[in-house]
Write a protein that holds these residues in place. Structure first.
Motif, PDB file in Angstrom:
ATOM      1  N   ILE A  95       1.159  -9.476  -1.343  1.00 33.64           N
ATOM      2  CA  ILE A  95       2.651  -9.688  -1.076  1.00 33.64           C
ATOM      3  C   ILE A  95       3.080 -11.035  -1.522  1.00 33.64           C
ATOM      4  CG2 ILE A  95       4.344  -9.241   0.753  1.00 33.64           C
ATOM      5  CD1 ILE A  95       2.369  -7.546   2.067  1.00 33.64           C
ATOM      6  N   LYS A  96       4.110 -10.947  -2.489  1.00 29.40           N
ATOM      7  CA  LYS A  96       4.885 -12.269  -2.772  1.00 29.40           C
ATOM      8  C   LYS A  96       6.232 -12.382  -2.164  1.00 29.40           C
ATOM      9  CE  LYS A  96       2.332 -12.539  -6.933  1.00 29.40           C
ATOM     10  NZ  LYS A  96       2.431 -13.215  -8.380  1.00 29.40           N
ATOM     11  N   SER A 104       0.413   2.282   3.587  1.00 23.93           N
ATOM     12  CA  SER A 104       1.281   0.958   3.780  1.00 23.93           C
ATOM     13  C   SER A 104       1.812   1.335   5.404  1.00 23.93           C
ATOM     14  CB  SER A 104       2.162   0.688   2.825  1.00 23.93           C
ATOM     15  OG  SER A 104       3.144  -0.190   3.148  1.00 23.93           O
ATOM     16  N   ASN A 105       2.420   0.086   5.748  1.00 21.73           N
ATOM     17  CA  ASN A 105       3.418   0.483   6.862  1.00 21.73           C
ATOM     18  C   ASN A 105       4.797   0.702   6.240  1.00 21.73           C
ATOM     19  OD1 ASN A 105       4.378  -2.040   6.342  1.00 21.73           O
ATOM     20  ND2 ASN A 105       3.375  -3.243   7.964  1.00 21.73           N
ATOM     21  N   PHE A 106       4.794   0.357   5.138  1.00 32.54           N
ATOM     22  CA  PHE A 106       6.220   0.822   4.502  1.00 32.54           C
ATOM     23  C   PHE A 106       7.373  -0.035   4.985  1.00 32.54           C
ATOM     24  CE2 PHE A 106       3.425   4.424   3.646  1.00 32.54           C
ATOM     25  CZ  PHE A 106       3.230   4.375   2.367  1.00 32.54           C
ATOM     26  N   ARG A 107       7.030  -1.364   5.606  1.00 36.66           N
ATOM     27  CA  ARG A 107       8.028  -2.157   6.052  1.00 36.66           C
ATOM     28  C   ARG A 107       8.113  -3.497   5.256  1.00 36.66           C
ATOM     29  NH1 ARG A 107       5.894  -0.421  11.156  1.00 36.66           N
ATOM     30  NH2 ARG A 107       7.458   0.736  12.381  1.00 36.66           N
ATOM     31  N   GLU A 108       6.970  -4.006   4.862  1.00 40.01           N
ATOM     32  CA  GLU A 108       6.843  -5.196   4.152  1.00 40.01           C
ATOM     33  C   GLU A 108       6.471  -5.481   2.989  1.00 40.01           C
ATOM     34  OE1 GLU A 108       2.754  -6.856   6.023  1.00 40.01           O
ATOM     35  OE2 GLU A 108       4.517  -6.777   7.407  1.00 40.01           O
ATOM     36  N   GLU A 109       6.355  -4.055   2.079  1.00 41.34           N
ATOM     37  CA  GLU A 109       6.001  -4.356   0.758  1.00 41.34           C
ATOM     38  C   GLU A 109       6.742  -5.141  -0.138  1.00 41.34           C
ATOM     39  OE1 GLU A 109       2.834  -3.905   0.493  1.00 41.34           O
ATOM     40  OE2 GLU A 109       2.344  -2.197   1.561  1.00 41.34           O
ATOM     41  N   ILE A 139      -7.265   3.526  -5.216  1.00 44.40           N
ATOM     42  CA  ILE A 139      -6.478   3.161  -4.062  1.00 44.40           C
ATOM     43  C   ILE A 139      -5.902   1.794  -4.264  1.00 44.40           C
ATOM     44  CG2 ILE A 139      -6.634   2.344  -1.474  1.00 44.40           C
ATOM     45  CD1 ILE A 139      -9.130   4.003  -1.275  1.00 44.40           C
ATOM     46  N   ILE A 140      -4.390   1.492  -4.215  1.00 37.69           N
ATOM     47  CA  ILE A 140      -3.644   0.578  -4.214  1.00 37.69           C
ATOM     48  C   ILE A 140      -3.255  -0.053  -2.908  1.00 37.69           C
ATOM     49  CG2 ILE A 140      -1.847  -0.527  -5.681  1.00 37.69           C
ATOM     50  CD1 ILE A 140      -2.069   1.347  -8.035  1.00 37.69           C
ATOM     51  N   MET A 141      -3.355  -1.146  -2.646  1.00 34.24           N
ATOM     52  CA  MET A 141      -2.799  -1.810  -1.636  1.00 34.24           C
ATOM     53  C   MET A 141      -2.580  -3.086  -1.561  1.00 34.24           C
ATOM     54  SD  MET A 141      -6.389  -1.245   0.518  1.00 34.24           S
ATOM     55  CE  MET A 141      -5.550  -1.576   2.169  1.00 34.24           C
ATOM     56  N   ALA A 142      -1.548  -3.731  -0.551  1.00 37.16           N
ATOM     57  CA  ALA A 142      -1.183  -5.182  -0.666  1.00 37.16           C
ATOM     58  C   ALA A 142      -2.198  -5.740   0.326  1.00 37.16           C
ATOM     59  CB  ALA A 142       0.298  -5.081  -0.093  1.00 37.16           C
ATOM     60  N   TYR A 185       6.975  -6.663  -6.142  1.00 38.56           N
ATOM     61  CA  TYR A 185       6.107  -6.753  -7.005  1.00 38.56           C
ATOM     62  C   TYR A 185       4.870  -5.888  -6.705  1.00 38.56           C
ATOM     63  CZ  TYR A 185       1.858  -9.237  -8.647  1.00 38.56           C
ATOM     64  OH  TYR A 185       0.588  -9.463  -9.426  1.00 38.56           O
ATOM     65  N   VAL A 186       4.676  -5.599  -5.692  1.00 37.47           N
ATOM     66  CA  VAL A 186       3.502  -4.728  -5.144  1.00 37.47           C
ATOM     67  C   VAL A 186       3.795  -3.116  -5.847  1.00 37.47           C
ATOM     68  CG1 VAL A 186       2.201  -3.458  -3.566  1.00 37.47           C
ATOM     69  CG2 VAL A 186       2.373  -5.885  -3.202  1.00 37.47           C
ATOM     70  N   VAL A 187       5.087  -2.805  -5.552  1.00 33.66           N
ATOM     71  CA  VAL A 187       5.490  -1.386  -6.039  1.00 33.66           C
ATOM     72  C   VAL A 187       5.644  -1.720  -7.719  1.00 33.66           C
ATOM     73  CG1 VAL A 187       7.321   0.229  -6.049  1.00 33.66           C
ATOM     74  CG2 VAL A 187       6.962  -1.380  -3.991  1.00 33.66           C
TER      75      VAL A 187
END
Length: 280
Positions: free
Chosen positions: A279-280, A161-166, A244-247, A169-171
């Motif tokens: 991403i919701k 992630s870029n760890f800015r916009e998650e 691998i889990i990703m948005a 819900y994704v987490v």
């Protein structure tokens, strides 16, 4: 997680997806729905029972096709290794993407598990893979697997992630799968020439992210590579990742052609299982 959808075309990849879906259902207490959708010219003139209305293709051909399909479905159901898992199944004649979207909404599907062969070269540019389209359009998480995916025993999860916009819900999805398998999460920021950030800045951002969402049992990592997709794959190999889990933004149309999607590229090219969430 209460309900898992497995769209199937009875390929080796689809059989592996069914295997993994039943494993997940066994662990989580969910039920599984197997879905096969027959797409042929004139489908509005037929029902899944073989009944016909006026027009359309030859009735005998359709009845035979449905008979073969129901037989394949029964053989797939017989491969279930977990007697405690409730499984329903459906064969329909429809547009596959319309049917999957409708099923997800109508039946409150929590997860789609799909097999994929991937796509590359001109085929990827022109049409992509069927699974890629589901990843882009589905409003629930999608787990994609290849036929060579071994026993789904998840110990190491890579979370790029870029760890800015998650979104939360994704987490939540990440945390659910981590807890289900008691796995370790490897948070990773891929440093590329176009997305360069200092190690100090990136690790601080990752730590803030972990603190904000209350993550546990994780590592913080920065991986340098030429492009993000390669960086994720190379890092996953280094930590012996099982998942691998990703948005994904789920962009469609012209905006998708312009920006693409790293998540969809990963689905096409990775040999590892990929779990994607919008991403919701």
């Amino acid at each position: 997680m209460k309900k898992i959808l497995v769209p199937t075309d009875f390929s080796a990849e689809a059989h592996r997806a069914f295997d993994i879906a039943t494993e997940l259902a066994h662990l989580s207490g969910a039920e599984v729905k197997l879905l096969n959708v027959i797409e042929v010219n004139g489908t509005p003139n037929f029902s899944a029972t073989g009944d016909t209305m006026a027009g359309g293709i030859d009735q005998v051909y359709m009845v035979k096709l449905l008979e073969v399909t129901h037989g394949q479905m029964q053989r797939m159901l017989a491969t279930n290794r977990f007697p405690d898992v409730k499984i329903t199944h459906e064969v329909d004649v429809d547009d596959i993407f319309h049917n999957i979207r409708k099923t997800v909404t109508d039946e409150n599907i929590d997860l789609i598990v799909m097999g994929t062969k991937g796509a590359d070269g001109l085929n990827e540019v022109l049409i992509g893979s069927n699974t890629e389209k589901v990843v882009r359009q589905a409003h629930c998480p999608v787990l994609t697997v290849k036929s060579n995916t071994e026993v789904f025993n998840v110990r190491n999860i890579v979370f790029p992630s870029n760890f800015r916009e998650e979104s939360p819900y994704v987490v939540d999805v990440l945390r659910y799968f981590q807890n289900l398998f008691n796995a370790q999460v490897h948070m990773v920021y891929i440093n590329t020439p176009t997305t360069f950030g200092t190690s100090r800045e990136s690790k601080n951002r990752m730590q803030d992210f972990a603190n904000r969402f209350g993550l546990q049992n994780y590592t913080l990592n920065i991986h340098n590579d030429s492009v993000e997709e390669d960086g994720i794959l190379h890092f996953a190999e280094e930590v012996n990742a099982d998942l691998i889990i990703m948005a994904t933004h789920g962009r469609t149309g012209f905006s998708h052609l312009l920006s693409g999607s790293i998540a969809e590229d990963m689905v096409n090219h990775s040999t590892l299982p990929i779990l994607t969430c919008h991403i919701k």
